[in-house]
Design a protein around this motif. Sequence first.
Motif, PDB file in Angstrom:
ATOM      1  N   THR A  82      -9.706   4.028   5.424  1.00  0.00           N
ATOM      2  CA  THR A  82      -9.602   3.771   6.862  1.00  0.00           C
ATOM      3  C   THR A  82      -9.316   5.061   7.619  1.00  0.00           C
ATOM      4  OG1 THR A  82      -8.828   1.519   6.451  1.00  0.00           O
ATOM      5  CG2 THR A  82      -8.362   2.463   8.630  1.00  0.00           C
ATOM      6  N   VAL A  83      -8.427   5.881   7.089  1.00  0.00           N
ATOM      7  CA  VAL A  83      -8.120   7.169   7.731  1.00  0.00           C
ATOM      8  C   VAL A  83      -9.362   8.050   7.762  1.00  0.00           C
ATOM      9  CG1 VAL A  83      -6.794   9.312   7.470  1.00  0.00           C
ATOM     10  CG2 VAL A  83      -5.662   7.099   7.220  1.00  0.00           C
ATOM     11  N   ILE A  84     -10.119   8.074   6.674  1.00  0.00           N
ATOM     12  CA  ILE A  84     -11.343   8.875   6.630  1.00  0.00           C
ATOM     13  C   ILE A  84     -12.333   8.400   7.684  1.00  0.00           C
ATOM     14  CG2 ILE A  84     -13.378   9.401   5.212  1.00  0.00           C
ATOM     15  CD1 ILE A  84     -11.486   9.441   2.780  1.00  0.00           C
ATOM     16  N   VAL A  85     -12.500   7.096   7.815  1.00  0.00           N
ATOM     17  CA  VAL A  85     -13.425   6.548   8.810  1.00  0.00           C
ATOM     18  C   VAL A  85     -12.973   6.896  10.223  1.00  0.00           C
ATOM     19  CG1 VAL A  85     -14.270   4.392   9.831  1.00  0.00           C
ATOM     20  CG2 VAL A  85     -14.305   4.690   7.353  1.00  0.00           C
ATOM     21  N   VAL A  86     -11.680   6.802  10.499  1.00  0.00           N
ATOM     22  CA  VAL A  86     -11.161   7.125  11.834  1.00  0.00           C
ATOM     23  C   VAL A  86     -11.387   8.604  12.144  1.00  0.00           C
ATOM     24  CG1 VAL A  86      -9.042   7.335  13.199  1.00  0.00           C
ATOM     25  CG2 VAL A  86      -9.501   5.243  11.925  1.00  0.00           C
ATOM     26  N   VAL A  87     -11.100   9.475  11.190  1.00  0.00           N
ATOM     27  CA  VAL A  87     -11.274  10.924  11.414  1.00  0.00           C
ATOM     28  C   VAL A  87     -12.734  11.246  11.698  1.00  0.00           C
ATOM     29  CG1 VAL A  87     -11.200  13.182  10.275  1.00  0.00           C
ATOM     30  CG2 VAL A  87      -9.229  11.649  10.138  1.00  0.00           C
ATOM     31  N   PHE A  88     -13.659  10.723  10.891  1.00  0.00           N
ATOM     32  CA  PHE A  88     -15.072  11.006  11.118  1.00  0.00           C
ATOM     33  C   PHE A  88     -15.571  10.373  12.414  1.00  0.00           C
ATOM     34  CE2 PHE A  88     -15.200  12.384   6.709  1.00  0.00           C
ATOM     35  CZ  PHE A  88     -16.022  13.505   6.822  1.00  0.00           C
ATOM     36  N   SER A  89     -15.034   9.226  12.795  1.00  0.00           N
ATOM     37  CA  SER A  89     -15.425   8.603  14.064  1.00  0.00           C
ATOM     38  C   SER A  89     -15.003   9.469  15.244  1.00  0.00           C
ATOM     39  CB  SER A  89     -14.798   7.216  14.191  1.00  0.00           C
ATOM     40  OG  SER A  89     -15.292   6.350  13.205  1.00  0.00           O
ATOM     41  N   VAL A  90     -13.784  10.004  15.185  1.00  0.00           N
ATOM     42  CA  VAL A  90     -13.310  10.879  16.258  1.00  0.00           C
ATOM     43  C   VAL A  90     -14.143  12.157  16.315  1.00  0.00           C
ATOM     44  CG1 VAL A  90     -11.360  12.323  17.006  1.00  0.00           C
ATOM     45  CG2 VAL A  90     -10.974   9.947  16.321  1.00  0.00           C
ATOM     46  N   LEU A  91     -14.399  12.767  15.167  1.00  0.00           N
ATOM     47  CA  LEU A  91     -15.201  13.995  15.140  1.00  0.00           C
ATOM     48  C   LEU A  91     -16.616  13.747  15.660  1.00  0.00           C
ATOM     49  CD1 LEU A  91     -14.124  15.556  11.722  1.00  0.00           C
ATOM     50  CD2 LEU A  91     -13.489  16.304  14.019  1.00  0.00           C
ATOM     51  N   PHE A  92     -17.219  12.644  15.260  1.00  0.00           N
ATOM     52  CA  PHE A  92     -18.574  12.325  15.698  1.00  0.00           C
ATOM     53  C   PHE A  92     -18.602  12.057  17.198  1.00  0.00           C
ATOM     54  CE2 PHE A  92     -22.372   9.548  15.896  1.00  0.00           C
ATOM     55  CZ  PHE A  92     -23.293  10.456  15.391  1.00  0.00           C
ATOM     56  N   SER A  93     -17.595  11.350  17.709  1.00  0.00           N
ATOM     57  CA  SER A  93     -17.568  11.076  19.149  1.00  0.00           C
ATOM     58  C   SER A  93     -17.368  12.367  19.946  1.00  0.00           C
ATOM     59  CB  SER A  93     -16.489  10.049  19.488  1.00  0.00           C
ATOM     60  OG  SER A  93     -15.212  10.565  19.233  1.00  0.00           O
ATOM     61  N   LEU A  94     -16.555  13.291  19.422  1.00  0.00           N
ATOM     62  CA  LEU A  94     -16.383  14.581  20.095  1.00  0.00           C
ATOM     63  C   LEU A  94     -17.686  15.385  20.084  1.00  0.00           C
ATOM     64  CD1 LEU A  94     -12.838  15.631  18.858  1.00  0.00           C
ATOM     65  CD2 LEU A  94     -13.498  14.946  21.176  1.00  0.00           C
ATOM     66  N   ALA A  95     -18.418  15.329  18.987  1.00  0.00           N
ATOM     67  CA  ALA A  95     -19.704  16.033  18.909  1.00  0.00           C
ATOM     68  C   ALA A  95     -20.694  15.446  19.918  1.00  0.00           C
ATOM     69  CB  ALA A  95     -20.272  15.949  17.496  1.00  0.00           C
ATOM     70  N   ILE A  96     -20.764  14.142  20.005  1.00  0.00           N
ATOM     71  CA  ILE A  96     -21.663  13.503  20.964  1.00  0.00           C
ATOM     72  C   ILE A  96     -21.246  13.854  22.394  1.00  0.00           C
ATOM     73  CG2 ILE A  96     -22.372  11.268  21.924  1.00  0.00           C
ATOM     74  CD1 ILE A  96     -22.337  10.198  19.060  1.00  0.00           C
ATOM     75  N   TRP A  97     -19.945  13.839  22.674  1.00  0.00           N
ATOM     76  CA  TRP A  97     -19.456  14.203  23.995  1.00  0.00           C
ATOM     77  C   TRP A  97     -19.860  15.642  24.336  1.00  0.00           C
ATOM     78  CZ3 TRP A  97     -15.629  17.941  25.049  1.00  0.00           C
ATOM     79  CH2 TRP A  97     -15.267  18.025  26.386  1.00  0.00           C
ATOM     80  N   GLY A  98     -19.729  16.558  23.379  1.00  0.00           N
ATOM     81  CA  GLY A  98     -20.087  17.953  23.613  1.00  0.00           C
ATOM     82  C   GLY A  98     -21.564  18.125  23.908  1.00  0.00           C
TER      83      GLY A  98
END
Length: 65
Positions: A31-47
């Motif tokens: 679950t922690v791994i999924v949350v971390v990758f979700s945050v990183l992916f959302s930041l990449a999309i935002w950028g």
Amino acid sequence: MAGIVNYITESFSELKNNVSWTPRAEAQRLTVIVVVFSVLFSLAIWGVDTAFSKVIEQYFNIVKQ
């Protein structure tokens, strides 16, 4: 109505006796791994979205002149 009650009873029985559940520690780790990758992916999309917005804004400013 008895069919629905029987279905629910059998479903709970199967979940309790026949399903092999992931150990709690592993589920938490995943679950922690999924949350971390979700945050990183959302930041990449935002950028990328922000960069494209600025490029398009500059393009329309040039075209408008």
